[in-house]
Design an enzyme around this catalytic site. Structure first.
Site, PDB file in Angstrom:
ATOM      1  N   LYS A 197       0.862  -1.186   0.000  1.00 26.87           N
ATOM      2  CA  LYS A 197       0.000   0.000   0.000  1.00 26.87           C
ATOM      3  C   LYS A 197       0.896   1.232   0.000  1.00 26.87           C
ATOM      4  O   LYS A 197       1.682   1.446   0.907  1.00 26.87           O
ATOM      5  CB  LYS A 197      -0.921   0.007   1.217  1.00 26.87           C
ATOM      6  CG  LYS A 197      -1.873   1.200   1.243  1.00 26.87           C
ATOM      7  CD  LYS A 197      -2.802   1.115   2.440  1.00 26.87           C
ATOM      8  CE  LYS A 197      -3.757   2.292   2.484  1.00 26.87           C
ATOM      9  NZ  LYS A 197      -4.669   2.233   3.652  1.00 26.87           N
ATOM     10  N   ARG A 207     -10.884   9.518   1.482  1.00 33.01           N
ATOM     11  CA  ARG A 207     -10.779  10.162   2.795  1.00 33.01           C
ATOM     12  C   ARG A 207     -11.937  11.122   3.031  1.00 33.01           C
ATOM     13  O   ARG A 207     -12.393  11.291   4.164  1.00 33.01           O
ATOM     14  CB  ARG A 207      -9.426  10.858   2.922  1.00 33.01           C
ATOM     15  CG  ARG A 207      -8.278   9.851   3.004  1.00 33.01           C
ATOM     16  CD  ARG A 207      -6.900  10.495   2.941  1.00 33.01           C
ATOM     17  NE  ARG A 207      -5.857   9.482   2.960  1.00 33.01           N
ATOM     18  CZ  ARG A 207      -4.584   9.706   2.690  1.00 33.01           C
ATOM     19  NH1 ARG A 207      -4.181  10.935   2.377  1.00 33.01           N
ATOM     20  NH2 ARG A 207      -3.706   8.717   2.728  1.00 33.01           N
ATOM     21  N   LYS A 221       1.044  10.118   5.444  1.00 32.20           N
ATOM     22  CA  LYS A 221       1.210   8.773   5.986  1.00 32.20           C
ATOM     23  C   LYS A 221       2.491   8.128   5.470  1.00 32.20           C
ATOM     24  O   LYS A 221       2.612   6.902   5.403  1.00 32.20           O
ATOM     25  CB  LYS A 221      -0.023   7.921   5.655  1.00 32.20           C
ATOM     26  CG  LYS A 221      -1.327   8.528   6.184  1.00 32.20           C
ATOM     27  CD  LYS A 221      -2.519   7.612   5.988  1.00 32.20           C
ATOM     28  CE  LYS A 221      -3.778   8.242   6.569  1.00 32.20           C
ATOM     29  NZ  LYS A 221      -4.948   7.337   6.508  1.00 32.20           N
ATOM     30  N   GLU A 237       7.808  -6.690   1.377  1.00 34.22           N
ATOM     31  CA  GLU A 237       6.602  -6.556   2.193  1.00 34.22           C
ATOM     32  C   GLU A 237       5.652  -7.730   1.962  1.00 34.22           C
ATOM     33  O   GLU A 237       5.086  -8.294   2.908  1.00 34.22           O
ATOM     34  CB  GLU A 237       5.884  -5.238   1.858  1.00 34.22           C
ATOM     35  CG  GLU A 237       6.575  -3.991   2.364  1.00 34.22           C
ATOM     36  CD  GLU A 237       6.236  -3.687   3.823  1.00 34.22           C
ATOM     37  OE1 GLU A 237       5.603  -4.524   4.481  1.00 34.22           O
ATOM     38  OE2 GLU A 237       6.625  -2.607   4.292  1.00 34.22           O
ATOM     39  N   LYS A 252      -2.216  -1.533  -3.667  1.00 38.15           N
ATOM     40  CA  LYS A 252      -3.055  -0.334  -3.645  1.00 38.15           C
ATOM     41  C   LYS A 252      -2.162   0.897  -3.732  1.00 38.15           C
ATOM     42  O   LYS A 252      -1.199   0.990  -2.968  1.00 38.15           O
ATOM     43  CB  LYS A 252      -3.876  -0.302  -2.350  1.00 38.15           C
ATOM     44  CG  LYS A 252      -4.826   0.886  -2.237  1.00 38.15           C
ATOM     45  CD  LYS A 252      -5.609   0.841  -0.938  1.00 38.15           C
ATOM     46  CE  LYS A 252      -6.549   2.031  -0.832  1.00 38.15           C
ATOM     47  NZ  LYS A 252      -7.292   2.054   0.453  1.00 38.15           N
ATOM     48  N   SER A 278     -10.271   5.422  -5.091  1.00 42.68           N
ATOM     49  CA  SER A 278     -11.233   6.494  -5.292  1.00 42.68           C
ATOM     50  C   SER A 278     -10.783   7.517  -6.324  1.00 42.68           C
ATOM     51  O   SER A 278     -11.590   8.002  -7.131  1.00 42.68           O
ATOM     52  CB  SER A 278     -11.507   7.184  -3.957  1.00 42.68           C
ATOM     53  OG  SER A 278     -10.305   7.709  -3.389  1.00 42.68           O
ATOM     54  N   TYR A 317     -15.288   0.628  -7.324  1.00 44.85           N
ATOM     55  CA  TYR A 317     -16.578   1.302  -7.136  1.00 44.85           C
ATOM     56  C   TYR A 317     -17.460   1.150  -8.365  1.00 44.85           C
ATOM     57  O   TYR A 317     -18.643   1.491  -8.323  1.00 44.85           O
ATOM     58  CB  TYR A 317     -16.349   2.776  -6.794  1.00 44.85           C
ATOM     59  CG  TYR A 317     -15.489   2.944  -5.567  1.00 44.85           C
ATOM     60  CD1 TYR A 317     -16.025   2.795  -4.285  1.00 44.85           C
ATOM     61  CD2 TYR A 317     -14.126   3.212  -5.673  1.00 44.85           C
ATOM     62  CE1 TYR A 317     -15.230   2.917  -3.153  1.00 44.85           C
ATOM     63  CE2 TYR A 317     -13.319   3.338  -4.545  1.00 44.85           C
ATOM     64  CZ  TYR A 317     -13.879   3.187  -3.298  1.00 44.85           C
ATOM     65  OH  TYR A 317     -13.087   3.297  -2.179  1.00 44.85           O
TER      66      TYR A 317
END
Length: 330
Positions: A197, A207, A221, A237, A252, A278, A317
């Site tokens: 991610k 968000r 982040k 990872e 992602k 999104s 979506y």
């Protein structure tokens, strides 16, 4: 010297031969529908994500019915936590009577065959919008965050979640969650690890939808999500999460990271999923609204691209619309 009678277009001439040689296909079985659930009554539009709504639990059940009729395999739940329920310690995340837990129970009671995937992260529950618990300097502290994530995952498992999906990017959280699930008897609960991610600029509309944008403010982040320039690190990872007990891994965002999807599939041969996030969705919707793109054609092409890159499924979506389009296409 190439053969003079080699004509690559020969197999492209007719629909039947194009179909016979097609290497990648998209079906409804590849689609996971992310949904936002809130405490308010009814539905509320997400302005930055046209066509996407925050749903009450009652409204969520109507959407789940549609998804089931379309044979979409699973929904991914994302709660919109009321401001008064947020805190520094994110305690609402493991409240067995919390919004997400009630939504899980309602879905599994009504649609037991529909997969329910839940987000394991603290950003919907923290007053600062970070995915973990912070120290006095604002740094997200790894190990105490992992303890909180374990409590959240157990609460979701008790509520009936089929898949828990840690999206926080803390070190060691997959092993801790797997051990806790096994010890508590939830041996069939699957873990979908957000293993790669990235600290991406494509998350903005999400968000907005979950209400963490204002809490996060100008912070970022980058101390726990991955640097967009790194590829080898993503493989490390993923390897670590698999070693710790992940059943599936997530990349992602999706489209800007198709190379990571391909590498993950080639190097590990495990179920790999991608999230058409999104920002990707909003860009396609905005371009279509302006008449610049054919929404249906471009959305399906983008989703097929994930499959071609090696993804076993896509969180999108567009899932409801894509399922309808695929059905109409036959």
């Amino acid at each position: 010297m190439p053969r003079l009678d080699t004509r690559m277009r020969r197999m492209r001439r007719d629909d039947f031969s194009r179909r016979l040689m097609r290497e990648s296909t998209l079906t409804v079985d590849d689609l996971i529908y992310p949904v936002f659930v809130h405490e308010a009554e009814g539905r509320a539009a997400v302005p930055s994500m046209p066509g996407v709504e925050r749903l009450s639990i009652d409204a969520l059940l109507h959407v789940a019915e549609t998804a089931s009729e379309l044979r979409i395999p699973a929904l991914a739940l994302f709660p919109v936590t009321a401001p008064e329920a947020k805190s520094l310690d994110a305690a609402a995340a493991w409240d067995d009577e919390g919004l997400c837990q009630r939504a899980i129970r309602a879905l599994k009671a009504r649609f037991p065959q529909l997969g329910v995937i839940t987000d394991i992260a603290l950003d919907p529950y923290t007053t600062h919008g970070q995915d973990g618990l912070i120290d006095d300097a604002g740094y997200v502290v790894n190990d105490i965050t992992v303890d909180a994530l374990v409590r959240q995952a157990l609460s979701h498992a008790r509520a009936g979640a089929d898949v828990v999906a840690p999206s926080d990017m803390m070190d060691g959280r997959i092993g801790a969650v797997r051990a806790a699930l096994e010890a508590d008897g939830h041996v069939h609960v699957r873990i979908l690890a957000y293993a790669a991610k990235y600290a991406s600029a494509f998350y903005g509309p999400f968000r907005d939808a979950v209400g963490s944008a204002s809490a996060l403010g100008k912070a970022d982040k980058a101390t726990y999500q991955m640097d967009p320039g790194n590829s080898d690190e993503a493989m490390r990872e993923i390897a670590q999460d698999l070693d710790e007990g992940a059943d599936m891994v997530m990349v992602k965002p999706g489209m800007p990271y198709l190379d990571i999807v391909r590498r993950a599939k080639d190097e590990f041969g495990v179920p790999v999923f991608a999230y058409q996030v999104s920002g990707e969705y909003a860009m396609l919707k905005a371009a279509a609204a302006n008449g610049w793109l054919d929404e249906r054609a471009c959305a399906l092409e983008a989703l097929l691209g994930f499959k071609r890159a090696g993804a076993d499924g896509v969180l999108t979506y567009f899932a409801l619309d894509a399922a309808r389009w695929l059905r109409a296409r036959g």
